[in-house]
Design a protein around this motif. Structure first.
Motif, PDB file in Angstrom:
ATOM      1  N   PHE A 203       0.830  -1.206   0.000  1.00 16.52           N
ATOM      2  CA  PHE A 203       0.000   0.000   0.000  1.00 16.52           C
ATOM      3  C   PHE A 203       0.868   1.261   0.000  1.00 16.52           C
ATOM      4  CE2 PHE A 203      -4.118  -1.706   2.190  1.00 16.52           C
ATOM      5  CZ  PHE A 203      -4.287  -2.576   1.132  1.00 16.52           C
ATOM      6  N   PRO A 204       0.327   2.369  -0.543  1.00 17.27           N
ATOM      7  CA  PRO A 204       1.026   3.659  -0.391  1.00 17.27           C
ATOM      8  C   PRO A 204       1.205   3.985   1.088  1.00 17.27           C
ATOM      9  CG  PRO A 204      -0.769   3.833  -1.974  1.00 17.27           C
ATOM     10  CD  PRO A 204      -0.905   2.487  -1.323  1.00 17.27           C
ATOM     11  N   GLN A 205       2.262   4.706   1.406  1.00 19.50           N
ATOM     12  CA  GLN A 205       2.582   5.005   2.800  1.00 19.50           C
ATOM     13  C   GLN A 205       1.427   5.730   3.489  1.00 19.50           C
ATOM     14  OE1 GLN A 205       6.123   7.322   3.253  1.00 19.50           O
ATOM     15  NE2 GLN A 205       6.505   6.642   5.352  1.00 19.50           N
ATOM     16  N   GLY A 206       1.018   5.205   4.631  1.00 19.88           N
ATOM     17  CA  GLY A 206      -0.015   5.855   5.431  1.00 19.88           C
ATOM     18  C   GLY A 206      -1.438   5.432   5.137  1.00 19.88           C
ATOM     19  N   MET A 207      -1.661   4.631   4.056  1.00 17.78           N
ATOM     20  CA  MET A 207      -3.034   4.273   3.689  1.00 17.78           C
ATOM     21  C   MET A 207      -3.514   3.038   4.444  1.00 17.78           C
ATOM     22  SD  MET A 207      -4.841   3.306   0.061  1.00 17.78           S
ATOM     23  CE  MET A 207      -4.991   1.547   0.322  1.00 17.78           C
ATOM     24  N   TYR A 208      -4.696   3.158   5.031  1.00 14.77           N
ATOM     25  CA  TYR A 208      -5.379   2.053   5.707  1.00 14.77           C
ATOM     26  C   TYR A 208      -6.732   1.846   5.044  1.00 14.77           C
ATOM     27  CZ  TYR A 208      -2.015   2.337   9.563  1.00 14.77           C
ATOM     28  OH  TYR A 208      -0.868   2.327  10.320  1.00 14.77           O
ATOM     29  N   THR A 209      -7.194   0.597   5.029  1.00 15.81           N
ATOM     30  CA  THR A 209      -8.498   0.323   4.434  1.00 15.81           C
ATOM     31  C   THR A 209      -9.144  -0.865   5.144  1.00 15.81           C
ATOM     32  OG1 THR A 209      -9.668  -0.031   2.342  1.00 15.81           O
ATOM     33  CG2 THR A 209      -7.597  -1.234   2.651  1.00 15.81           C
ATOM     34  N   ALA A 210     -10.327  -1.242   4.662  1.00 16.48           N
ATOM     35  CA  ALA A 210     -11.055  -2.374   5.237  1.00 16.48           C
ATOM     36  C   ALA A 210     -10.415  -3.690   4.797  1.00 16.48           C
ATOM     37  CB  ALA A 210     -12.516  -2.319   4.798  1.00 16.48           C
TER      38      ALA A 210
ATOM     39  N   ARG B 298       3.851  13.678  10.501  1.00 17.97           N
ATOM     40  CA  ARG B 298       4.156  13.967  11.896  1.00 17.97           C
ATOM     41  C   ARG B 298       5.553  14.587  11.985  1.00 17.97           C
ATOM     42  NH1 ARG B 298       1.890   8.594  12.373  1.00 17.97           N
ATOM     43  NH2 ARG B 298      -0.101   8.598  13.494  1.00 17.97           N
ATOM     44  N   ASP B 299       5.912  15.031  13.185  1.00 17.69           N
ATOM     45  CA  ASP B 299       7.231  15.643  13.391  1.00 17.69           C
ATOM     46  C   ASP B 299       8.362  14.673  13.104  1.00 17.69           C
ATOM     47  OD1 ASP B 299       5.998  17.978  14.120  1.00 17.69           O
ATOM     48  OD2 ASP B 299       6.079  17.575  16.279  1.00 17.69           O
ATOM     49  N   ASP B 300       8.118  13.379  13.319  1.00 23.43           N
ATOM     50  CA  ASP B 300       9.166  12.391  13.085  1.00 23.43           C
ATOM     51  C   ASP B 300       9.265  11.944  11.625  1.00 23.43           C
ATOM     52  OD1 ASP B 300       6.922  10.872  12.766  1.00 23.43           O
ATOM     53  OD2 ASP B 300       7.338   9.457  14.386  1.00 23.43           O
ATOM     54  N   GLY B 301       8.443  12.559  10.771  1.00 21.12           N
ATOM     55  CA  GLY B 301       8.492  12.249   9.344  1.00 21.12           C
ATOM     56  C   GLY B 301       7.511  11.201   8.888  1.00 21.12           C
ATOM     57  N   SER B 302       6.883  10.479   9.821  1.00 21.83           N
ATOM     58  CA  SER B 302       5.892   9.469   9.439  1.00 21.83           C
ATOM     59  C   SER B 302       4.605  10.142   8.979  1.00 21.83           C
ATOM     60  CB  SER B 302       5.605   8.540  10.621  1.00 21.83           C
ATOM     61  OG  SER B 302       5.055   9.271  11.700  1.00 21.83           O
ATOM     62  N   ILE B 303       3.880   9.435   8.128  1.00 24.54           N
ATOM     63  CA  ILE B 303       2.662  10.016   7.537  1.00 24.54           C
ATOM     64  C   ILE B 303       1.440   9.625   8.356  1.00 24.54           C
ATOM     65  CG2 ILE B 303       1.174   9.995   5.493  1.00 24.54           C
ATOM     66  CD1 ILE B 303       3.621   9.708   3.783  1.00 24.54           C
ATOM     67  N   LEU B 304       0.577  10.594   8.594  1.00 18.25           N
ATOM     68  CA  LEU B 304      -0.661  10.342   9.320  1.00 18.25           C
ATOM     69  C   LEU B 304      -1.579   9.433   8.495  1.00 18.25           C
ATOM     70  CD1 LEU B 304      -1.260  13.950  10.640  1.00 18.25           C
ATOM     71  CD2 LEU B 304      -0.834  11.944  12.069  1.00 18.25           C
ATOM     72  N   PRO B 305      -2.438   8.640   9.148  1.00 13.67           N
ATOM     73  CA  PRO B 305      -3.316   7.720   8.412  1.00 13.67           C
ATOM     74  C   PRO B 305      -4.264   8.445   7.467  1.00 13.67           C
ATOM     75  CG  PRO B 305      -3.267   7.188  10.759  1.00 13.67           C
ATOM     76  CD  PRO B 305      -2.591   8.511  10.610  1.00 13.67           C
ATOM     77  N   TRP B 306      -4.451   7.867   6.291  1.00 13.70           N
ATOM     78  CA  TRP B 306      -5.454   8.343   5.350  1.00 13.70           C
ATOM     79  C   TRP B 306      -6.134   7.126   4.729  1.00 13.70           C
ATOM     80  CZ3 TRP B 306      -4.599   7.098   0.122  1.00 13.70           C
ATOM     81  CH2 TRP B 306      -3.296   6.701  -0.202  1.00 13.70           C
TER      82      TRP B 306
END
Length: 336
Positions: free
Chosen positions: A211-218, A309-317
């Motif tokens: 998955f693309p970084q940060g993507m969550y799904t069912a 985020r400040d640490d460079g990680s991507i928030l969930p989308w």
């Protein structure tokens, strides 16, 4: 007042009847094109065409919008006139629909021709379908998805599995026939369940390594031979996250062209709050976790990979509006 209501009801009924009859005429015309080869060949001379190149659809960017041009038969002939086999190219097209005015719509893959020449002449570009589905207008997405699936099916079914001899496509592309064995092949879809699991106050979303970084799904998975939808949902949830479904509800369905041609059957599944500890299958999933209402609402607002985020990680989308997974998540929010 009663007279006004009756007049309004009459007008609404009349409109519904007209819309219904338009739809019926459209469907019967499409069926005629599939069954009558000469009628379909005639329709190719007056229809419109969606272009693909190695299964990537042709798009034109106008300002910030991406448009899906429909080329006339005359424009197609102009593009193909340099090819020595122009007529044979038109035979490779597949019927994918028709407008309310009964203009037939075809799709054609020009993968054997020079892509840059076509892009330069038509002032656009062939775009990967995964990207195209999320940038074009909502009404065009289903046509592009079904067109690619049908073109892909024909490309992979050129020979008969019984005789090994070449199969022949009918003009509409609704079937292929092996004259050696007498077998007729029809395009098929694979049923897939996509399930949003909830424990009542939270929903479970997951991601795969691809998955693309940060993507969550069912959660999702193919139906096994002999399974019904309910059995598939329960098995997939048990396999992937180690939870037992207590109640499930159907939501909607959607054709999805990946990996080939799938029918996504979307459901909501409820698990017991006292038995909500996740035991993830790390072979299929990279991460699976519970999301609260506030986090889901914020995630729905984000564009893909737009927030860090400040640490460079991507928030969930989450998947965009065109995907049935988005509908499931949005429905869950409304239910809360």
């Amino acid at each position: 007042m009663a007279a006004v209501y009756q007049a309004l009801h009459s007008r609404v009924s009349s409109l519904v009847c007209r819309l219904h009859s338009t739809y019926v005429r459209k469907m019967r015309y499409l069926n005629q094109l599939k069954e009558n080869d000469s009628l379909c060949r005639q329709a190719q001379t007056s229809g419109t065409f969606y272009l693909f190149h190695n299964l990537s659809p042709f798009l034109q960017k106008v300002g910030k919008k991406y448009l899906v041009p429909q080329l006339s038969a005359a424009e197609m002939k102009r593009i193909l006139e340099k090819s020595q086999e122009a007529e044979q190219w038109m035979e490779k097209s597949v019927l994918i629909g028709c407008s309310d005015e009964h203009t037939p719509q075809f799709a054609l893959d020009l993968g054997a021709l020079d892509k840059s020449v076509i892009e330069s002449e038509l002032q656009g570009s062939f775009t990967d379908l995964r990207k195209a589905l999320f940038v074009v207008d909502g009404k065009d997405s289903p046509l592009l998805a079904s067109a690619q699936s049908l073109l892909r099916w024909h490309d992979s079914h050129q020979y008969c599995s019984r005789s090994g001899q070449p199969t022949q496509k009918n003009p509409a592309g609704s079937k292929r026939v092996c004259h050696a064995s007498g077998v007729t092949y029809y395009p098929q879809m694979s049923p897939v369940v996509i399930t949003l699991v909830s424990d009542g106050s939270r929903c479970l979303l997951a991601r795969q390594p691809s998955f693309p970084q940060g993507m969550y799904t069912a959660l999702s998975g193919f139906c096994d031979m002999g399974e019904n939808v309910e059995e598939t949902v329960r098995r997939e949830v048990a396999e992937e996250v180690g939870l037992e479904v207590e109640l499930l509800r159907y939501s909607a369905s959607q054709h999805w062209p990946f990996p080939s041609s799938s029918l996504m059957i979307a459901c909501h599944a409820l698990v017991g709050a006292q038995r909500a500890e996740i035991s993830m299958d790390s072979v299929e999933l990279e991460e699976a976790r519970w999301f609260g209402l506030e986090e889901v609402v914020e995630g729905l607002k984000r564009e893909p990979g737009s927030s860090k985020r400040d640490d460079g990680s991507i928030l969930p989308w989450f998947p965009p509006k065109q995907a049935v997974a988005h509908q499931l998540i949005h429905e869950w929010v409304q239910q809360q």
